[in-house]
Motif scaffolding. Structure first.
Motif, PDB file in Angstrom:
ATOM      1  N   PRO A   1       0.915  -1.191   0.003  1.00 26.26           N
ATOM      2  CA  PRO A   1      -0.068   0.030  -0.049  1.00 26.26           C
ATOM      3  C   PRO A   1       0.756   1.246  -0.109  1.00 26.26           C
ATOM      4  CG  PRO A   1      -0.253  -1.209   2.297  1.00 26.26           C
ATOM      5  CD  PRO A   1       0.713  -2.030   1.203  1.00 26.26           C
ATOM      6  N   PRO A   2       0.385   2.344  -0.493  1.00 29.21           N
ATOM      7  CA  PRO A   2       1.131   3.811  -0.738  1.00 29.21           C
ATOM      8  C   PRO A   2       1.310   4.177   0.714  1.00 29.21           C
ATOM      9  CG  PRO A   2      -1.137   3.919  -1.581  1.00 29.21           C
ATOM     10  CD  PRO A   2      -0.942   2.388  -1.299  1.00 29.21           C
ATOM     11  N   ALA A   3       2.162   5.194   0.952  1.00 32.06           N
ATOM     12  CA  ALA A   3       2.316   5.661   2.254  1.00 32.06           C
ATOM     13  C   ALA A   3       1.127   6.554   2.564  1.00 32.06           C
ATOM     14  CB  ALA A   3       3.482   6.746   2.174  1.00 32.06           C
ATOM     15  N   PRO A   4       0.566   6.753   3.832  1.00 33.01           N
ATOM     16  CA  PRO A   4      -0.592   7.584   4.326  1.00 33.01           C
ATOM     17  C   PRO A   4      -0.505   8.831   3.694  1.00 33.01           C
ATOM     18  CG  PRO A   4       0.261   6.292   6.040  1.00 33.01           C
ATOM     19  CD  PRO A   4       1.446   6.147   4.998  1.00 33.01           C
ATOM     20  N   ASN A   5       0.663   9.417   3.565  1.00 34.95           N
ATOM     21  CA  ASN A   5       0.747  10.945   3.093  1.00 34.95           C
ATOM     22  C   ASN A   5       0.971  10.870   1.447  1.00 34.95           C
ATOM     23  OD1 ASN A   5       3.316   9.991   3.311  1.00 34.95           O
ATOM     24  ND2 ASN A   5       4.144  11.909   3.891  1.00 34.95           N
ATOM     25  N   ALA A   6       0.903   9.864   0.823  1.00 34.78           N
ATOM     26  CA  ALA A   6       0.908   9.760  -0.469  1.00 34.78           C
ATOM     27  C   ALA A   6      -0.262  10.488  -1.416  1.00 34.78           C
ATOM     28  CB  ALA A   6       1.295   8.387  -1.104  1.00 34.78           C
ATOM     29  N   PRO A   7       0.254  11.179  -2.279  1.00 29.28           N
ATOM     30  CA  PRO A   7      -0.970  12.120  -3.096  1.00 29.28           C
ATOM     31  C   PRO A   7      -1.910  11.246  -3.667  1.00 29.28           C
ATOM     32  CG  PRO A   7       1.056  12.096  -4.434  1.00 29.28           C
ATOM     33  CD  PRO A   7       1.649  11.477  -3.109  1.00 29.28           C
ATOM     34  N   GLY A   8      -1.671  10.021  -4.211  1.00 26.45           N
ATOM     35  CA  GLY A   8      -2.841   9.316  -4.705  1.00 26.45           C
ATOM     36  C   GLY A   8      -2.626   9.434  -6.184  1.00 26.45           C
ATOM     37  N   VAL A   9      -3.334   8.790  -6.918  1.00 24.24           N
ATOM     38  CA  VAL A   9      -3.293   8.718  -8.254  1.00 24.24           C
ATOM     39  C   VAL A   9      -3.845  10.091  -9.160  1.00 24.24           C
ATOM     40  CG1 VAL A   9      -3.992   7.590 -10.378  1.00 24.24           C
ATOM     41  CG2 VAL A   9      -3.251   6.182  -8.374  1.00 24.24           C
ATOM     42  N   GLN A  10      -2.950  10.883  -9.875  1.00 19.53           N
ATOM     43  CA  GLN A  10      -3.170  12.027 -10.364  1.00 19.53           C
ATOM     44  C   GLN A  10      -3.705  11.937 -11.929  1.00 19.53           C
ATOM     45  OE1 GLN A  10      -0.504  14.987  -9.259  1.00 19.53           O
ATOM     46  NE2 GLN A  10      -0.472  14.220  -7.028  1.00 19.53           N
ATOM     47  N   GLY A  11      -4.464  12.693 -12.308  1.00 20.81           N
ATOM     48  CA  GLY A  11      -4.703  12.752 -13.680  1.00 20.81           C
ATOM     49  C   GLY A  11      -5.335  14.172 -14.321  1.00 20.81           C
ATOM     50  N   SER A  12      -5.859  14.104 -15.491  1.00 23.01           N
ATOM     51  CA  SER A  12      -6.507  15.592 -16.028  1.00 23.01           C
ATOM     52  C   SER A  12      -7.503  14.990 -17.056  1.00 23.01           C
ATOM     53  CB  SER A  12      -5.376  16.417 -16.372  1.00 23.01           C
ATOM     54  OG  SER A  12      -4.547  15.876 -17.381  1.00 23.01           O
ATOM     55  N   ALA A  13      -8.459  15.928 -17.232  1.00 21.06           N
ATOM     56  CA  ALA A  13      -9.424  15.870 -18.313  1.00 21.06           C
ATOM     57  C   ALA A  13      -9.625  17.081 -18.863  1.00 21.06           C
ATOM     58  CB  ALA A  13     -10.527  15.033 -17.838  1.00 21.06           C
ATOM     59  N   ALA A  14     -10.099  16.923 -20.241  1.00 23.25           N
ATOM     60  CA  ALA A  14     -10.400  18.311 -20.833  1.00 23.25           C
ATOM     61  C   ALA A  14     -11.917  18.473 -20.910  1.00 23.25           C
ATOM     62  CB  ALA A  14      -9.976  18.104 -22.463  1.00 23.25           C
ATOM     63  N   ILE A  15     -12.363  18.781 -19.667  1.00 27.21           N
ATOM     64  CA  ILE A  15     -13.860  18.971 -19.178  1.00 27.21           C
ATOM     65  C   ILE A  15     -13.719  20.112 -18.640  1.00 27.21           C
ATOM     66  CG2 ILE A  15     -15.793  18.026 -17.908  1.00 27.21           C
ATOM     67  CD1 ILE A  15     -14.839  15.161 -18.507  1.00 27.21           C
ATOM     68  N   ALA A  16     -14.427  21.177 -18.940  1.00 23.88           N
ATOM     69  CA  ALA A  16     -14.915  22.413 -17.986  1.00 23.88           C
ATOM     70  C   ALA A  16     -15.088  21.922 -16.747  1.00 23.88           C
ATOM     71  CB  ALA A  16     -15.657  23.321 -18.925  1.00 23.88           C
ATOM     72  N   PRO A  17     -14.611  22.537 -15.747  1.00 18.20           N
ATOM     73  CA  PRO A  17     -14.880  22.304 -14.123  1.00 18.20           C
ATOM     74  C   PRO A  17     -16.501  22.352 -13.926  1.00 18.20           C
ATOM     75  CG  PRO A  17     -13.077  23.881 -14.328  1.00 18.20           C
ATOM     76  CD  PRO A  17     -13.686  23.756 -15.728  1.00 18.20           C
ATOM     77  N   ALA A  18     -17.379  23.245 -14.680  1.00 20.02           N
ATOM     78  CA  ALA A  18     -18.690  23.580 -14.466  1.00 20.02           C
ATOM     79  C   ALA A  18     -19.501  22.118 -15.369  1.00 20.02           C
ATOM     80  CB  ALA A  18     -19.157  24.865 -15.002  1.00 20.02           C
ATOM     81  N   ASP A  19     -18.787  21.506 -15.963  1.00 17.59           N
ATOM     82  CA  ASP A  19     -19.404  20.470 -16.912  1.00 17.59           C
ATOM     83  C   ASP A  19     -19.161  19.010 -16.330  1.00 17.59           C
ATOM     84  OD1 ASP A  19     -20.578  22.230 -18.537  1.00 17.59           O
ATOM     85  OD2 ASP A  19     -18.902  22.141 -20.157  1.00 17.59           O
ATOM     86  N   LEU A  20     -18.016  19.045 -15.329  1.00 20.03           N
ATOM     87  CA  LEU A  20     -17.740  17.498 -14.466  1.00 20.03           C
ATOM     88  C   LEU A  20     -18.855  17.211 -13.761  1.00 20.03           C
ATOM     89  CD1 LEU A  20     -15.403  15.502 -14.166  1.00 20.03           C
ATOM     90  CD2 LEU A  20     -14.822  17.070 -12.205  1.00 20.03           C
ATOM     91  N   ALA A  21     -19.338  15.945 -13.955  1.00 18.65           N
ATOM     92  CA  ALA A  21     -20.457  15.506 -13.326  1.00 18.65           C
ATOM     93  C   ALA A  21     -20.164  14.623 -12.183  1.00 18.65           C
ATOM     94  CB  ALA A  21     -21.554  15.062 -14.323  1.00 18.65           C
ATOM     95  N   ALA A  22     -19.179  13.685 -12.759  1.00 20.66           N
ATOM     96  CA  ALA A  22     -18.685  12.721 -11.666  1.00 20.66           C
ATOM     97  C   ALA A  22     -17.334  12.063 -12.022  1.00 20.66           C
ATOM     98  CB  ALA A  22     -19.669  11.377 -11.685  1.00 20.66           C
ATOM     99  N   VAL A  23     -16.572  11.625 -11.135  1.00 16.43           N
ATOM    100  CA  VAL A  23     -15.173  10.916 -11.362  1.00 16.43           C
ATOM    101  C   VAL A  23     -15.257   9.297 -10.867  1.00 16.43           C
ATOM    102  CG1 VAL A  23     -12.903  10.888 -10.424  1.00 16.43           C
ATOM    103  CG2 VAL A  23     -14.132  13.039 -10.883  1.00 16.43           C
ATOM    104  N   ALA A  24     -15.014   8.600 -11.523  1.00 18.85           N
ATOM    105  CA  ALA A  24     -15.176   7.101 -11.620  1.00 18.85           C
ATOM    106  C   ALA A  24     -13.779   6.398 -11.554  1.00 18.85           C
ATOM    107  CB  ALA A  24     -16.055   6.340 -12.324  1.00 18.85           C
ATOM    108  N   VAL A  25     -13.606   4.960 -10.569  1.00 16.16           N
ATOM    109  CA  VAL A  25     -12.528   4.509 -10.922  1.00 16.16           C
ATOM    110  C   VAL A  25     -12.966   3.031 -11.327  1.00 16.16           C
ATOM    111  CG1 VAL A  25     -10.623   3.248  -9.702  1.00 16.16           C
ATOM    112  CG2 VAL A  25     -11.130   5.644  -9.165  1.00 16.16           C
ATOM    113  N   GLU A  26     -12.544   2.439 -12.322  1.00 19.34           N
ATOM    114  CA  GLU A  26     -12.770   1.072 -12.734  1.00 19.34           C
ATOM    115  C   GLU A  26     -11.729   0.197 -13.202  1.00 19.34           C
ATOM    116  OE1 GLU A  26     -13.683   2.005 -17.486  1.00 19.34           O
ATOM    117  OE2 GLU A  26     -15.493   2.444 -15.993  1.00 19.34           O
ATOM    118  N   THR A  27     -11.807  -0.812 -13.244  1.00 15.07           N
ATOM    119  CA  THR A  27     -10.491  -1.971 -13.607  1.00 15.07           C
ATOM    120  C   THR A  27     -10.744  -1.813 -15.344  1.00 15.07           C
ATOM    121  OG1 THR A  27     -11.978  -3.674 -14.012  1.00 15.07           O
ATOM    122  CG2 THR A  27     -11.374  -3.299 -11.745  1.00 15.07           C
ATOM    123  N   GLU A  28      -9.617  -2.358 -15.535  1.00 17.19           N
ATOM    124  CA  GLU A  28      -9.427  -2.324 -17.010  1.00 17.19           C
ATOM    125  C   GLU A  28     -10.607  -3.098 -17.996  1.00 17.19           C
ATOM    126  OE1 GLU A  28      -5.824  -4.107 -18.947  1.00 17.19           O
ATOM    127  OE2 GLU A  28      -4.922  -2.050 -19.144  1.00 17.19           O
TER     128      GLU A  28
END
Length: 85
Positions: free
Chosen positions: A48-75
């Motif tokens: 497991p990552p360290a408790p203070n690790a930032p987690g997985v980071q990413g970005s998306a070309a979606i305007a902040p006002a248009d973002l409805a949800a964030v999901a994590v799924e398996t491949e």
């Protein structure tokens, strides 16, 4: 889930627990029309990552006002969690 507006797009950071080592995962940004964008992908490590690790980071070309949800799924497409924005 941490969402940071960046102009007309968003930066995302997530922490996921309880997923078996070796599982390939994707971070998905979903806009209010249901359009999905892969914002990142990773493989769950054996340790497991360290408790203070930032987690997985990413970005998306979606305007902040248009973002409805964030999901994590398996491949394979199994949804692990969805958080409304």
């Amino acid at each position: 889930v941490n969402v940071v507006p960046a102009g007309n797009w968003v930066r995302l950071a997530v922490k996921v627990k309880g997923v078996r080592a070796g599982e390939r995962c994707r971070l998905i940004a979903i806009d209010r029309n249901g359009v999905r964008q892969v914002a990142g992908s990773w493989v769950i490590g054996a340790k497991p990552p360290a408790p203070n690790a930032p987690g997985v980071q990413g970005s998306a070309a979606i305007a902040p006002a248009d973002l409805a949800a964030v999901a994590v799924e398996t491949e394979a497409g199994k949804r692990l969690v969805t958080v409304r924005a």
